[in-house]
Scaffold this motif. Structure first.
Motif, PDB file in Angstrom:
ATOM      1  N   PHE A   1       9.970 -14.207   0.341  1.00 32.08           N
ATOM      2  CA  PHE A   1      10.048 -13.897  -1.078  1.00 32.08           C
ATOM      3  C   PHE A   1       9.029 -12.798  -1.384  1.00 32.08           C
ATOM      4  O   PHE A   1       8.018 -12.666  -0.689  1.00 32.08           O
ATOM      5  N   ALA A   2       9.306 -12.006  -2.392  1.00 31.64           N
ATOM      6  CA  ALA A   2       8.422 -10.889  -2.728  1.00 31.64           C
ATOM      7  C   ALA A   2       7.783 -11.107  -4.094  1.00 31.64           C
ATOM      8  O   ALA A   2       8.427 -11.578  -5.034  1.00 31.64           O
ATOM      9  N   ILE A   3       6.513 -10.758  -4.185  1.00 29.21           N
ATOM     10  CA  ILE A   3       5.801 -10.782  -5.459  1.00 29.21           C
ATOM     11  C   ILE A   3       5.114  -9.436  -5.606  1.00 29.21           C
ATOM     12  O   ILE A   3       4.474  -8.946  -4.683  1.00 29.21           O
ATOM     13  N   ARG A   4       5.269  -8.816  -6.776  1.00 27.09           N
ATOM     14  CA  ARG A   4       4.777  -7.457  -6.974  1.00 27.09           C
ATOM     15  C   ARG A   4       3.720  -7.409  -8.075  1.00 27.09           C
ATOM     16  O   ARG A   4       3.901  -7.970  -9.151  1.00 27.09           O
ATOM     17  N   PHE A   5       2.638  -6.732  -7.753  1.00 27.85           N
ATOM     18  CA  PHE A   5       1.569  -6.485  -8.718  1.00 27.85           C
ATOM     19  C   PHE A   5       1.443  -4.976  -8.880  1.00 27.85           C
ATOM     20  O   PHE A   5       1.201  -4.261  -7.903  1.00 27.85           O
ATOM     21  N   ILE A   6       1.609  -4.480 -10.098  1.00 26.47           N
ATOM     22  CA  ILE A   6       1.594  -3.039 -10.313  1.00 26.47           C
ATOM     23  C   ILE A   6       0.172  -2.523 -10.527  1.00 26.47           C
ATOM     24  O   ILE A   6      -0.711  -3.269 -10.945  1.00 26.47           O
ATOM     25  N   GLU A   7      -0.010  -1.234 -10.235  1.00 27.03           N
ATOM     26  CA  GLU A   7      -1.297  -0.598 -10.474  1.00 27.03           C
ATOM     27  C   GLU A   7      -1.638  -0.660 -11.956  1.00 27.03           C
ATOM     28  O   GLU A   7      -0.777  -0.467 -12.805  1.00 27.03           O
ATOM     29  N   GLY A   8      -2.878  -0.922 -12.248  1.00 27.97           N
ATOM     30  CA  GLY A   8      -3.312  -0.969 -13.640  1.00 27.97           C
ATOM     31  C   GLY A   8      -3.192  -2.335 -14.285  1.00 27.97           C
ATOM     32  O   GLY A   8      -3.596  -2.506 -15.436  1.00 27.97           O
ATOM     33  N   SER A   9      -2.640  -3.298 -13.572  1.00 29.11           N
ATOM     34  CA  SER A   9      -2.556  -4.651 -14.137  1.00 29.11           C
ATOM     35  C   SER A   9      -3.905  -5.347 -13.998  1.00 29.11           C
ATOM     36  O   SER A   9      -4.738  -4.978 -13.169  1.00 29.11           O
ATOM     37  N   THR A  10      -4.113  -6.358 -14.813  1.00 28.48           N
ATOM     38  CA  THR A  10      -5.401  -7.058 -14.832  1.00 28.48           C
ATOM     39  C   THR A  10      -5.299  -8.398 -14.109  1.00 28.48           C
ATOM     40  O   THR A  10      -4.204  -8.902 -13.831  1.00 28.48           O
ATOM     41  N   LEU A  11      -6.446  -8.978 -13.841  1.00 26.26           N
ATOM     42  CA  LEU A  11      -6.480 -10.271 -13.165  1.00 26.26           C
ATOM     43  C   LEU A  11      -5.752 -11.333 -13.986  1.00 26.26           C
ATOM     44  O   LEU A  11      -5.031 -12.173 -13.432  1.00 26.26           O
ATOM     45  N   LYS A  12      -5.918 -11.294 -15.273  1.00 26.46           N
ATOM     46  CA  LYS A  12      -5.227 -12.252 -16.145  1.00 26.46           C
ATOM     47  C   LYS A  12      -3.711 -12.130 -15.977  1.00 26.46           C
ATOM     48  O   LYS A  12      -2.993 -13.135 -15.907  1.00 26.46           O
ATOM     49  N   GLU A  13      -3.224 -10.912 -15.898  1.00 30.95           N
ATOM     50  CA  GLU A  13      -1.789 -10.682 -15.709  1.00 30.95           C
ATOM     51  C   GLU A  13      -1.339 -11.143 -14.328  1.00 30.95           C
ATOM     52  O   GLU A  13      -0.236 -11.668 -14.171  1.00 30.95           O
ATOM     53  N   TRP A  14      -2.190 -10.976 -13.325  1.00 29.56           N
ATOM     54  CA  TRP A  14      -1.854 -11.449 -11.974  1.00 29.56           C
ATOM     55  C   TRP A  14      -1.665 -12.967 -11.963  1.00 29.56           C
ATOM     56  O   TRP A  14      -0.746 -13.476 -11.316  1.00 29.56           O
ATOM     57  N   LEU A  15      -2.524 -13.668 -12.658  1.00 31.83           N
ATOM     58  CA  LEU A  15      -2.429 -15.131 -12.674  1.00 31.83           C
ATOM     59  C   LEU A  15      -1.128 -15.594 -13.323  1.00 31.83           C
ATOM     60  O   LEU A  15      -0.528 -16.590 -12.896  1.00 31.83           O
TER      61      LEU A  15
END
Length: 341
Positions: A109-123
């Motif tokens: 499965f894939a999970i994507r984190f974009i540049e400029g996102s914050t730790l709160k958004e990652w969670l």
């Protein structure tokens, strides 16, 4: 005479039955699964032949499953199957299924984190990821360090490398973050080692903070090194950075989509209209291009930049030119709004 004939016919019948069964088993192995679309199939730990047969029947994935134990007995290479979560595709046969279960090649499965996102958004993204073990539920940017085994008061904003990560079912959220942390550590160390000379950074973390600001200021790849030059020039002469993304980050939940004059004069550790130098931590997760820009800024005399209304920015060396560029930007915005009305 009849007894002799029976003795001759019986073996032939048995042979015929055996051949018929073999052919039927072979036919069953080649039958396509009942799939109209890609399906995720989970085989629990400890599932044997009977359990697999019941599971396939219950989920209506195959026909004529009475032959399944016979097939696995006849072809030992199709057993034993391994527990896991697998991706089944239309067109797969029963044999394909068993070979997949024997291989243990679980679905990715894939999970994507974009540049400029914050730790709160990652969670939030991690919390919504399917088939993942959610071991960070309830964690915040402030409490996450302890769950990741970090030292007390670890600064984690900006410390994870934004990218697409692959995982198998039941992978812990914390494992993804540890991988992203290791990638950022590796990337940052390499970039710090190869940075340009004379930069006003004392530590790799300062470079990382600068990269996060660059990331939030522009999405235009060709502009990043120029944006970096503006902030580098300001740092060198002791001029405040005056960058809106840091103000927004410092506002936290109070940010509602726009910045007021009062916001610019309200003190926070991240309000670069008030503080001198870089903010205390990164404000987002910078990507590779922004890290490189922070390490290799363009050589320029620019001290200002403003949006040009077309996705890029206008760079200037003095306040008078900057004010003129701001006026042009506002005129374009007003013309655009009037046109849309």
């Amino acid at each position: 005479m009849k007894k002799k004939r029976l003795l001759i016919i019986l073996p032939l019948v048995l042979v015929a039955l055996a051949v018929g069964c073999l052919l039927r088993i072979k036919h069953f192995a080649a039958e396509p699964l009942i799939l109209k679309q890609e399906t995720i199939f989970t085989l629990p730990a400890g599932t044997g032949r009977d359990g697999l047969q019941q599971l396939l029947r219950r989920q209506r994935l195959a026909r004529h499953l009475g032959w399944l134990p016979w097939l696995m007995e006849l072809e030992p290479s199709l057993a034993p199957v391994k527990a896991g979560t697998y991706r089944l595709k239309p067109g797969m046969t029963v044999r394909d299924l068993l070979q997949l279960l024997v291989s243990g090649k679980e679905a990715q499965f894939a999970i994507r984190f974009i540049e400029g996102s914050t730790l709160k958004e990652w969670l939030v993204i991690l919390g919504r990821a399917p088939y993942m073990k959610h071991d960070l539920q309830g964690a915040t940017a402030q409490t996450l360090g302890a769950k990741l085994g970090e030292v007390a008061d670890s600064v984690l904003e900006g410390q994870f490398y934004p990218d697409t990560y692959l995982y198998t079912a039941n992978t812990p959220e914390s494992a993804i973050l540890k991988r992203a942390r290791q990638r950022m550590n590796t990337s940052l160390a390499q970039i710090w080692q190869g940075r340009a000379e004379g930069l006003p950074y004392k530590t790799p973390q300062a470079l990382l903070t600068m990269a996060s600001i660059i990331e939030k200021e522009t999405g235009v790849k060709e502009e990043r090194a120029r944006v970096a030059s503006v902030f580098i020039n300001r740092l060198r002469i002791g001029m405040k950075l005056q960058t809106d993304p840091t103000v927004i980050y410092g506002m936290g939940e109070n940010y509602r989509g726009s910045i007021t004059r009062q916001d610019l004069t309200t003190p926070t550790p991240y309000n670069t209209y008030i503080i001198t130098g870089l903010p205390p931590t990164p404000i987002a997760m910078p990507g590779q291009a922004s890290l490189e820009a922070a390490a290799h800024p363009e050589k320029s005399a620019y001290l200002y930049f403003v949006a040009d209304g077309r996705g890029g920015h206008v760079f200037t060396t003095n306040l008078a030119s900057h004010k003129q560029a701001v006026q042009h930007y506002r005129q374009r915005q007003n013309a655009k709004e009037n046109h849309e009305q």
